[in-house]
Design an enzyme around this catalytic site. Structure first.
Site, short mmCIF file in Angstrom:
data_model
loop_
_atom_site.label_atom_id
_atom_site.label_comp_id
_atom_site.label_asym_id
_atom_site.label_seq_id
_atom_site.Cartn_x
_atom_site.Cartn_y
_atom_site.Cartn_z
N PHE A 11 0.87 -1.17 0.00
CA PHE A 11 0.00 0.00 0.00
C PHE A 11 0.91 1.23 0.00
CE2 PHE A 11 -3.42 2.78 1.50
CZ PHE A 11 -4.48 2.28 0.77
N ALA A 67 4.03 3.39 4.85
CA ALA A 67 3.60 4.79 4.90
C ALA A 67 2.09 4.79 5.11
CB ALA A 67 3.97 5.51 3.62
N HIS A 75 -8.76 5.86 10.88
CA HIS A 75 -8.26 4.53 10.51
C HIS A 75 -6.73 4.48 10.55
CE1 HIS A 75 -8.27 0.65 8.47
NE2 HIS A 75 -7.38 1.14 7.61
N LEU A 100 11.14 0.08 13.45
CA LEU A 100 9.96 0.74 12.89
C LEU A 100 10.36 1.76 11.83
CD1 LEU A 100 6.89 0.74 13.43
CD2 LEU A 100 7.26 2.65 14.97
N ARG A 115 9.39 11.78 3.87
CA ARG A 115 9.85 10.93 4.98
C ARG A 115 10.37 9.56 4.51
NH1 ARG A 115 4.81 12.67 8.85
NH2 ARG A 115 5.57 14.76 9.18
#
Length: 134
Positions: A11, A67, A75, A100, A115
């Site tokens: 995704f 991301a 959500h 992470l 990022r």
């Protein structure tokens, strides 16, 4: 050489694929290698793939790359909270670093593109932890 497994969300793949490339380059720079790449549909789907990689004796650490972009509901917050909690649990259960490299929640697509270096940060944390835990 430190061997790293990477669990990468499909995704927002335009972002996560860049994160993975930066992570691979940074691993080489640090004298490590991403030896396994495990694609998953999304960040919420990462725990089972992480567990599979942690069970592999040839993997010293796992990085997570994703991301999570803000939508019309909360959500994105739920996804990141639950994934982060399970990622921590798996690291403790298998006694191997799981870092992470997930950006979000609460960010726009433009902020997510800015990022992509989170992939590098995840690798750096994994390498430091493996060395310090030896």
């Amino acid at each position: 050489m430190i061997k790293i497994g990477a669990v990468v969300a499909e995704f927002n793949f335009d972002i996560t694929s860049m994160m993975l490339e930066l992570a691979k380059e940074h691993a080489k720079f640090l004298g490590a290698e991403i030896t396994e790449v495990f694609p998953v549909p999304g960040v919420y789907d990462m725990p089972l793939a992480i567990k599979k990689l942690l069970e592999d004796d040839n993997v010293d650490a796992v990085i997570t790359l994703g991301a999570v972009i803000e939508g019309d509901t909360h959500h994105d917050e739920i996804v990141v909270q639950h994934a982060a909690r399970k990622i921590t649990d798996l690291s403790l259960e298998y006694n191997k670093p799981v870092t992470l490299g997930i950006s979000g929640p609460g960010m726009t697509r433009l902020e997510a593109h800015k990022r992509v270096e989170y992939g590098k940060r995840a690798v750096e944390a994994a390498v430091k932890l493996v060395k310090r835990l030896e």
